[in-house]
Design a protein around this motif. Structure first.
Motif, PDB file in Angstrom:
ATOM      1  N   ALA A  12     -17.038 -60.720 -42.571  1.00  0.00           N
ATOM      2  CA  ALA A  12     -18.417 -60.806 -42.089  1.00  0.00           C
ATOM      3  C   ALA A  12     -18.598 -62.166 -41.441  1.00  0.00           C
ATOM      4  O   ALA A  12     -17.713 -63.004 -41.508  1.00  0.00           O
ATOM      5  CB  ALA A  12     -19.382 -60.634 -43.239  1.00  0.00           C
ATOM      6  N   ASP A  15     -21.435 -62.110 -35.318  1.00  0.00           N
ATOM      7  CA  ASP A  15     -22.584 -61.285 -34.947  1.00  0.00           C
ATOM      8  C   ASP A  15     -22.163 -60.093 -34.108  1.00  0.00           C
ATOM      9  O   ASP A  15     -22.867 -59.103 -34.036  1.00  0.00           O
ATOM     10  CB  ASP A  15     -23.560 -62.109 -34.091  1.00  0.00           C
ATOM     11  CG  ASP A  15     -24.482 -62.945 -34.955  1.00  0.00           C
ATOM     12  OD1 ASP A  15     -24.846 -62.476 -36.043  1.00  0.00           O
ATOM     13  OD2 ASP A  15     -24.820 -64.059 -34.524  1.00  0.00           O
ATOM     14  N   VAL A  16     -21.040 -60.232 -33.416  1.00  0.00           N
ATOM     15  CA  VAL A  16     -20.819 -59.282 -32.331  1.00  0.00           C
ATOM     16  C   VAL A  16     -19.595 -58.388 -32.433  1.00  0.00           C
ATOM     17  O   VAL A  16     -19.648 -57.236 -32.047  1.00  0.00           O
ATOM     18  CB  VAL A  16     -20.813 -59.983 -30.961  1.00  0.00           C
ATOM     19  CG1 VAL A  16     -22.192 -60.451 -30.627  1.00  0.00           C
ATOM     20  CG2 VAL A  16     -19.835 -61.108 -30.912  1.00  0.00           C
ATOM     21  N   VAL A  20     -13.625 -56.812 -37.339  1.00  0.00           N
ATOM     22  CA  VAL A  20     -12.734 -57.940 -37.609  1.00  0.00           C
ATOM     23  C   VAL A  20     -12.333 -57.849 -39.086  1.00  0.00           C
ATOM     24  O   VAL A  20     -13.199 -57.798 -39.951  1.00  0.00           O
ATOM     25  CB  VAL A  20     -13.425 -59.297 -37.331  1.00  0.00           C
ATOM     26  CG1 VAL A  20     -12.454 -60.454 -37.550  1.00  0.00           C
ATOM     27  CG2 VAL A  20     -14.004 -59.342 -35.928  1.00  0.00           C
ATOM     28  N   ARG A  29      -8.256 -58.171 -34.801  1.00  0.00           N
ATOM     29  CA  ARG A  29      -9.488 -58.208 -34.000  1.00  0.00           C
ATOM     30  C   ARG A  29      -9.329 -57.265 -32.829  1.00  0.00           C
ATOM     31  O   ARG A  29      -8.293 -57.302 -32.163  1.00  0.00           O
ATOM     32  CB  ARG A  29      -9.665 -59.625 -33.434  1.00  0.00           C
ATOM     33  CG  ARG A  29     -10.754 -60.430 -34.042  1.00  0.00           C
ATOM     34  CD  ARG A  29     -10.708 -61.855 -33.474  1.00  0.00           C
ATOM     35  NE  ARG A  29     -12.044 -62.301 -33.185  1.00  0.00           N
ATOM     36  CZ  ARG A  29     -12.703 -62.045 -32.090  1.00  0.00           C
ATOM     37  NH1 ARG A  29     -12.153 -61.358 -31.124  1.00  0.00           N
ATOM     38  NH2 ARG A  29     -13.938 -62.487 -31.932  1.00  0.00           N
ATOM     39  N   VAL A  70      -6.975 -68.552 -40.904  1.00  0.00           N
ATOM     40  CA  VAL A  70      -7.073 -69.991 -41.166  1.00  0.00           C
ATOM     41  C   VAL A  70      -7.869 -70.180 -42.450  1.00  0.00           C
ATOM     42  O   VAL A  70      -9.058 -69.836 -42.514  1.00  0.00           O
ATOM     43  CB  VAL A  70      -7.785 -70.722 -40.006  1.00  0.00           C
ATOM     44  CG1 VAL A  70      -7.803 -72.229 -40.256  1.00  0.00           C
ATOM     45  CG2 VAL A  70      -7.113 -70.413 -38.673  1.00  0.00           C
ATOM     46  N   VAL A  74     -16.105 -71.299 -44.033  1.00  0.00           N
ATOM     47  CA  VAL A  74     -16.805 -70.971 -42.784  1.00  0.00           C
ATOM     48  C   VAL A  74     -18.231 -70.569 -43.152  1.00  0.00           C
ATOM     49  O   VAL A  74     -18.434 -69.800 -44.088  1.00  0.00           O
ATOM     50  CB  VAL A  74     -16.128 -69.795 -42.041  1.00  0.00           C
ATOM     51  CG1 VAL A  74     -16.810 -69.527 -40.709  1.00  0.00           C
ATOM     52  CG2 VAL A  74     -14.647 -70.058 -41.821  1.00  0.00           C
ATOM     53  N   ILE A 153     -12.322 -71.004 -34.326  1.00  0.00           N
ATOM     54  CA  ILE A 153     -11.813 -69.645 -34.170  1.00  0.00           C
ATOM     55  C   ILE A 153     -12.677 -68.947 -33.121  1.00  0.00           C
ATOM     56  O   ILE A 153     -13.607 -69.561 -32.587  1.00  0.00           O
ATOM     57  CB  ILE A 153     -11.846 -68.876 -35.515  1.00  0.00           C
ATOM     58  CG1 ILE A 153     -13.259 -68.841 -36.086  1.00  0.00           C
ATOM     59  CG2 ILE A 153     -10.905 -69.537 -36.515  1.00  0.00           C
ATOM     60  CD1 ILE A 153     -13.393 -68.019 -37.350  1.00  0.00           C
TER      61      ILE A 153
HETATM   62  N1  LIG Z   1      -8.387 -66.527 -37.728  1.00  0.00           N
HETATM   63  C1  LIG Z   1      -9.358 -66.573 -38.655  1.00  0.00           C
HETATM   64  N2  LIG Z   1      -9.199 -67.324 -39.767  1.00  0.00           N
HETATM   65  C2  LIG Z   1     -10.177 -67.347 -40.702  1.00  0.00           C
HETATM   66  N3  LIG Z   1     -11.320 -66.661 -40.629  1.00  0.00           N
HETATM   67  C3  LIG Z   1     -11.539 -65.896 -39.545  1.00  0.00           C
HETATM   68  C4  LIG Z   1     -10.577 -65.820 -38.500  1.00  0.00           C
HETATM   69  N4  LIG Z   1     -11.066 -64.999 -37.564  1.00  0.00           N
HETATM   70  C5  LIG Z   1     -12.273 -64.583 -37.998  1.00  0.00           C
HETATM   71  N5  LIG Z   1     -12.574 -65.117 -39.198  1.00  0.00           N
HETATM   72  C6  LIG Z   1     -13.800 -64.885 -39.986  1.00  0.00           C
HETATM   73  O1  LIG Z   1     -14.396 -63.692 -39.510  1.00  0.00           O
HETATM   74  C7  LIG Z   1     -15.688 -63.951 -38.930  1.00  0.00           C
HETATM   75  C8  LIG Z   1     -15.901 -63.100 -37.689  1.00  0.00           C
HETATM   76  O2  LIG Z   1     -14.836 -63.302 -36.768  1.00  0.00           O
HETATM   77  P1  LIG Z   1     -15.092 -63.747 -35.261  1.00  0.00           P
HETATM   78  O3  LIG Z   1     -13.735 -63.789 -34.628  1.00  0.00           O
HETATM   79  O4  LIG Z   1     -15.872 -65.000 -35.213  1.00  0.00           O
HETATM   80  O5  LIG Z   1     -15.922 -62.508 -34.695  1.00  0.00           O
HETATM   81  P2  LIG Z   1     -17.310 -62.418 -33.876  1.00  0.00           P
HETATM   82  O6  LIG Z   1     -16.897 -62.182 -32.463  1.00  0.00           O
HETATM   83  O7  LIG Z   1     -17.998 -61.237 -34.457  1.00  0.00           O
HETATM   84  O8  LIG Z   1     -18.082 -63.664 -34.045  1.00  0.00           O
HETATM   85  C9  LIG Z   1     -15.697 -65.450 -38.654  1.00  0.00           C
HETATM   86  O9  LIG Z   1     -17.010 -65.965 -38.667  1.00  0.00           O
HETATM   87  C10 LIG Z   1     -14.833 -65.984 -39.778  1.00  0.00           C
HETATM   88  O10 LIG Z   1     -15.578 -66.122 -40.969  1.00  0.00           O
END
Ligand SMILES: Nc1ncnc2c1ncn2[C@@H]1O[C@H](COP(=O)(O)OP(=O)(O)O)[C@@H](O)[C@H]1O
Ligand SMILES: [Mg+2]
Length: 270
Positions: A12, A15-16, A20, A29, A70, A74, A153
């Motif tokens: 979670a 937003d978009v 994931v 992703r 990673v 967050v 990220i």
């Molecule tokens: N490579 C990663 N390592 C750790 N946490 C991740 C990673 N990719 C995504 N996340 C977690 O998943 C959440 C949503 O992924 P994100 O790539 O930011 O998607 P969105 O496009 O919906 O914002 C992030 O806010 C983070 O908490």
């Protein structure tokens, strides 16, 4: 933590992007409209030895990109109060500087694009783009360890950028540069002009670029209204939800606040 290596754990916070998930030490992703450009950036960062971004491991049998997970902290929604901590913000600014320095070496590869400019959207203001910037430096896209930012990220919005464009985005998310009524409670009591100065100093932006920050922030707000409306219409999903929730009005309020506060903000940065 004991993880079943094949278990898909929804992540979670974003937003978009729907779907994931974490699988073992990886994140899966869905491929998006600019994934090729994202992959160019991630491969370049790996080749440069930059340690503050996930590594791209490939594409899985369901057509999803595979990234390294990673480890760290967050922010989710609602934002934790530490989003307003000055030292955290400074560490994000320093990480962003290192990222941009690493990306400058690549410059603008052939075909680098910000996507089509939505109809009616004004021309950007400020220095010309020279590298692919991150441009979505939200708390949800920043990983911390021991109270300091260690990785960015979610490079989905990477696009041709100047340092000014990157710092405009930094101020929006980590400086509290929003209309007061839309500012997150994490920024309660924060003097956002002084906060902005501290972040800009931590990034190490030069004097000529500093002078662009306020006009470029105003112009970015103006143009964001068009790009958010465009994404809501074209991509739907989380973008449409944000638009229906009134993000367009908040962007207009930010623009108005920036115009009214321009002198105060500008003199704090100078
Ligand atoms: N490579 C990663 N390592 C750790 N946490 C991740 C990673 N990719 C995504 N996340 C977690 O998943 C959440 C949503 O992924 P994100 O790539 O930011 O998607 P969105 O496009 O919906 O914002 C992030 O806010 C983070 O908490
Ligand atoms: Mg995200």
């Amino acid at each position: 933590m004991h993880l079943d290596p094949s278990e898909e754990i929804p992540l979670a916070g974003g937003d978009v992007t729907e779907g994931v998930v974490r699988v073992g030490d990886t994140v899966r992703r869905p491929i998006g409209e600019h994934s090729d450009q994202v992959h160019v950036v991630l491969r370049h960062l790996e080749a440069s030895g930059f340690d503050g971004a996930p590594r791209l491991l490939g594409v899985d049998d369901r057509g999803r990109e595979i990234l390294t997970f990673v480890d760290g902290e967050v922010a989710g929604r609602p934002w934790p109060s530490w989003v307003g901590d000055l030292e955290r913000g400074r560490s994000v600014a320093r990480l962003l500087r290192r990222l941009d320095d690493a990306m400058l070496d690549l410059g603008l590869p052939d075909g680098a694009t910000a996507g089509p400019r939505p109809e009616g959207s004004p021309e950007p203001v400020g220095p010309a783009p020279t590298f692919l910037g991150h441009r979505d430096i939200t708390p949800e896209n920043t990983v911390f360890r021991d109270g300091a930012a260690v990785a960015l990220i979610d490079f989905d919005l990477t696009r041709p950028s100047s340092r000014v464009d990157e710092v405009v985005n930094l101020l929006q998310w980590w400086g509290g540069w929003q209309a007061p009524e839309d500012r997150d409670p994490a920024f309660d009591g924060v003097d956002v002009a002084r906060r902005g100065r501290a972040l800009v100093d931590a990034y190490g932006l030069d004097a000529a670029d500093r002078a662009w920050l306020v006009p470029a922030s105003i112009s970015t707000a103006e143009r964001s209204w068009f790009s958010m409306r465009d994404r809501a219409g074209r991509l739907g999903g989380g973008w449409a939800r944000m638009w229906d929730d009134g993000v367009g009005d908040a962007i207009r309020r930010r623009e108005l606040w920036l115009r009214g506060a321009a002198e105060t903000l500008g003199s704090a940065l100078a």
